[in-house]
Write a protein that holds these residues in place. Structure first.
Motif, PDB file in Angstrom:
ATOM      1  N   ASP A 186       3.375   2.460   3.218  1.00 31.94           N
ATOM      2  CA  ASP A 186       2.220   3.347   3.360  1.00 31.94           C
ATOM      3  C   ASP A 186       2.361   4.587   2.480  1.00 31.94           C
ATOM      4  OD1 ASP A 186       1.066   1.732   5.207  1.00 31.94           O
ATOM      5  OD2 ASP A 186       1.993   2.753   6.914  1.00 31.94           O
ATOM      6  N   LYS A 187       3.550   4.790   1.975  1.00 30.40           N
ATOM      7  CA  LYS A 187       3.780   5.933   1.095  1.00 30.40           C
ATOM      8  C   LYS A 187       3.088   5.690  -0.236  1.00 30.40           C
ATOM      9  CE  LYS A 187       8.011   5.949   0.430  1.00 30.40           C
ATOM     10  NZ  LYS A 187       9.163   6.291  -0.428  1.00 30.40           N
ATOM     11  N   LYS A 203       0.135   9.863   1.609  1.00 30.52           N
ATOM     12  CA  LYS A 203      -0.315   8.558   2.095  1.00 30.52           C
ATOM     13  C   LYS A 203      -0.899   7.752   0.942  1.00 30.52           C
ATOM     14  CE  LYS A 203      -3.462   9.462   4.886  1.00 30.52           C
ATOM     15  NZ  LYS A 203      -4.687   9.049   5.556  1.00 30.52           N
TER      16      LYS A 203
END
Lengths: 379, 379, 379, 379
Positions: free
Chosen positions: B371-372, A372
């Motif tokens: 979001d990575k 994330k």
């Protein structure tokens, strides 16, 4: 004061000593300088201590000192050991009524840090943590300027802490400093980020009053065989919407100890470099650059309070340490006298700053292991 | 040369002119300085041009110049327009046999950039892009040092490009520069990161020869009402395993144009600041700091080739532009003569660098929306 | 313009050229680059001159150019020869109606300088001398500040011009520059003090408007075999009672070209270093240091007029030369148009500054040979 | 140690204290801080002294301390009084067997200085003078480099000591520091030149080992009503043929305390600025500039001996004082133990340096009053 740690091969013990005694308020009266009683005696002799008060362990020191009459026994404990030997001496000191000045990071783990916070709250004793870079007068000048709104709303913070001394695999040799700092069993979860990344966080939050609320960490171990991170780059979000970069590194070959910070508001920015600590740059949006210098009468009261010498007579890191020690000593004196210390004397890093540093380490590790982008920094 | 753009309110047109004419190889012979023919004539007169060659449009200019006899017509086109007017004049120039020097970023979109690459490959014409910071001699000295392995394996790169001029909502007023640079219909997908973030990428990759392979971007629009990013902080991974930080900002109030880079290898690091461009710092792991200065006989041949003046006589950005123009002119002269230009003259940013900048913008936008943590920079 | 000098091995000819053409107002149309006609042709070709206008002597050039129609012939002569070949080309140019831009020092002797002053007064022609350091915008900013009384009454001036390039006996080798500059038959009475000491005087007097009225000189020839001074330290008294130090040196090994000046008034001081020319430091008595930077909107009108680029985009010595050339060109254009040039365009060093430099050399030599402490600088 | 002076309003007393106690070898055990016994008691209490040892006069202190048993009585006297109260306490201390550390200039007059030299020679006691700038490690590094011939033969020395704090007539107000330093009855023959010019001389001679043999002084009193020089510019000849400039000023408005020195040899030069004391620049004739920094392993043994902290952890003036005190303490300890101190510990300014400073003042005054250019500096 009494000292735990600071024996042969120590780097920071002597700096604590220099800072503590500089202003004449504090004497070193006892120490447990080494887990080897003979070495402890030798170091004690180098400090001209009464041999009876160069103890073989901190447990012994705290026990024996407690038996001495007030006024004779040590007033507080200085902790200058590796991280894994912060918690227990601190705990024991607090439980026996001694104030504490501890090196950073506060403890080996966050759990230990939380226990110390509770103990400090329960005992009401004084607990300082030597995030010493915040002891510099020009850091305090920056803080005052920014807290007073001098730069307007803060938008961006860049705080960097590059060192190069661990560029090679020193822990493979006889470097005591490299040895414990890169050893998870003595240093804790983090290497570089715990050792100096926590300073960077403390500096940014101290000056601005903002808190990191989420971050994205990229930690690396560059040196083959090393067990902990030796470099970390972090994207950071603050609680007012400000953003920024925080990094720390111990493999930035050629760097000495260049902690530096830039803070950008709507009206301008400040820049401060620890290696030239007596200078604070303020770059304004539409005006010439302003350079404020330690020792000048135009400084804020709090900066002035933390300068010893007139302008142009440089002060350094020992004086920054001494500013923390002077405040602690002043607070202890007022505590003994039953009076309230002056506002300025309360300005030193406490157990809460220490706890925050430990939490920061946890969040960094969590973020680094995550795919994330953002990891929350919960309080 | 002929110029498109550079009319009233332009910033970069005159810099191209200054750089082009400085060394006496290049004359400005024609221009389409404005889409308003009258304004174009006025600017042409300021440059002492033949009024017949101050054209009302680049289309007209290319058409008319092509009809002039060789030796009289312009040899190449200089493109100094906003981003959305880069592609079409470049395309038209190439299609009509003119070499091109274009400002950066290469185009409005990556698609346009890819088409230009194909056209350049098909026509075999010379195409330079003015990532002018790589024109400085001390940047070339750093490149030579690093490419020769002088710092050992590269581990960390910190490249920063803070500006403060868009701290306020200038595009609400009459600033032509702020207007188009913050307008998605003229600037492209990115604001700050396209305008100056691409310079940062180019500088890092030019010096080291490394390529960014993945990144994590945090782009922000701080100024209310603004339509594009005005600040971006990026974590970066390079193809050799090096890591680093790249940031660009136009809301760093108080900053002028402080492009700077630090590159850390196993043996030491280099530091270079564009605002003091004639100095290159090399900090060694175990030796004193070394400061190399432009104009000295100890510099590498390629750095020396790009210095005009003896040591201590400062050169600036116009001279860095001129180094690109001198190389382009030399290549064109050799092309005309049917000879091979010297190796040194080939050292200027090309359409491939321009394409890479456009791809970088795409990856930044993609990463920022993701979001990575990591987004791949595909070639 | 036409140029005399600037052939192979010249240092300053190309700088004159770069500065002259930078802004597009001036073209080099002819030259007598060498006393060897073949060499002159070669240099002419390097400048893309019409071969017919690469003359074998300045006499020929002036004669032939005069015969060309107005508008086609050169408008002014640029003199970039060694000192002993300043006077005669200047004289001939003036006698034939050409304006002149001459390198410094003005002439070989004061007698020649006085004749030129008379010729300029008689002809009314424009005559500039390239004390180019006064062309820097931040020098003009300092001048404006001080002339407006911003520092109060001036008390002390320290102007230093250290170079190291003549630390060794270069004139024994094949260095053309070292050869003539250390040769009394080509350089004049003084070596270092004529070559660069005159710049130091000009800088101090230009900024402050003060005049040296007496001085005490200690000139030295350190290098064995050298025929002229290579170092000089001078105590100086100014006409308002200010005092100071002026020194110049060409044996200060390790120095590049560090002209710098500090001027102290009752309210503060300015500091300026040529090697970082875009920065002006103002140190106030009771306020933070103020740093003014080229290209900012807060600068005075005259500094702004002499900046080409926005802040943070460095300009250098060529641009300082160009500021002189731009002013000369503007004055010539207005002369041709019969209009008055703007005030700002009149701001360049003239034949009177040149004469003052020659008188300064005389006083230095007289003082150096005297046992008396003070030697008067008569106007 | 015992201290004379250092009471309320003192500047330097506390610096002596800080420097003396920093390393833990020295305690302040007694003092005569003021000629007012009550004030002396108050200052004594601030230093946590036994009230019985806060004396009302230095006579009383020396008498009473002498009566105390060895090991309990003070080992040496620190003199931190105005110049006119240097001699008598020093004399009395020496006559009673106490070593002395005295502030500079050594005495009020050369006659007094000569008497002290004789007393030191007669008693064999240790006598240090706090020309503290020579206590900085990078000054010692410069000394080592130059004494070892690293720069070749020395040709030129420029030593400057500008301050601005006496720009206005502070002695008309309540400034204790300005009061005595500008008062001939307390300061001596010279103002600025005695107070800080002597530091400049000491620095130049300490580093190079050269001696000034003749000079030409231009001293000025700029501030109306002031009784002593507040600025002085001096041309200087050294005993090896080197030449240079030495100046000191207290009316250089905007300057803090910028002692700095440049020393030019045949191979390069060193530059050192007290306000950034941890950096030593070495500019070589044909090589890149070299920057040496305190705390690095590449430094000479003597520089290393005078560093406390690792690189990048700045030390300042108190640490430079401490280096002198540490050496004095080491010498006293060895004296008590009957052993020879290490070579490094002998490296502090002595009564001979103090005498030389007093002679320098005499020569400056003589030269300033003379019409002759050169005045001999007789030893």
């Amino acid at each position: 004061m009494g000292m735990v740690g600071g024996g042969p091969g120590s780097f920071i013990g002597i700096v604590h000593f220099n800072g503590a005694v500089l202003d004449g308020q504090i004497d070193l009266v006892c120490g447990a300088f080494s887990s080897d009683p003979d070495k402890s005696k030798i170091t004690g002799a180098e400090y001209y201590l009464d041999p009876d008060r160069a103890y073989g362990s901190y447990q012994e020191m705290i026990e024996k000192e407690k038996e001495l009459p007030e006024g004779e026994r040590m007033d507080f404990l200085c902790i200058a050991t590796p991280n894994h030997v912060h918690y227990d001496p601190a705990r024991l000191a607090l439980e026996n009524g001694f104030h504490v000045v501890s090196d950073k990071p506060l403890t080996y783990s966050t759990e230990e840090a939380e226990k110390l916070v509770k103990l400090v709250e329960d005992t009401g004793l004084i607990f300082a943590v030597t995030h010493a870079y915040t002891g510099y007068p020009m850091v305090k000048e920056a803080r005052k300027l920014i807290r007073d709104g001098g730069l307007g709303n803060i938008r961006k913070i860049v705080v960097e802490y590059p060192q190069g001394w661990l560029t090679e695999f020193l822990e493979g040799g006889d470097s005591i400093q490299a040895g414990w700092r890169t050893d998870p069993s003595r240093s804790g979860k983090a290497g570089c980020m715990g050792d100096i990344g926590t300073h960077a966080l403390n500096l940014a939050e101290y000056i601005t009053g903002l808190k990191v609320v989420e971050l994205c960490a990229d930690l690396t171990t560059f040196v083959p065989g090393r067990k902990l991170d030796d470099d970390g780059n972090v994207l950071v979000h603050y609680d007012n919407g400000a953003r920024g970069v925080l990094y720390a590194s111990q493999i930035s070959a050629g760097e000495e100890n260049d902690v530096n910070i830039r803070i950008y508001g709507e009206k301008g920015c400040i820049k401060w470099h620890q290696m030239e600590p007596n200078t604070l740059e303020i770059h304004w949006l539409d005006k010439p650059i302003e350079i404020r210098r330690a020792g000048n009468s135009y400084l804020s009261a709090i900066a002035d309070y933390n300068c010893r010498l007139p302008f142009g007579h440089p002060e350094g890191l020992i004086e920054a340490f001494a500013n923390i020690y002077r405040n602690v000593a002043t607070c202890i004196q007022h505590r003994l006298a039953g009076t309230a210390p002056p506002e300025e004397a309360l300005d030193f890093p406490t157990v809460y700053d220490g706890l925050r540093g430990m939490q920061f380490i946890d969040v960094l590790i969590e973020s680094n292991q995550s795919d994330k982008k953002w990891t929350e920094f919960k309080k």
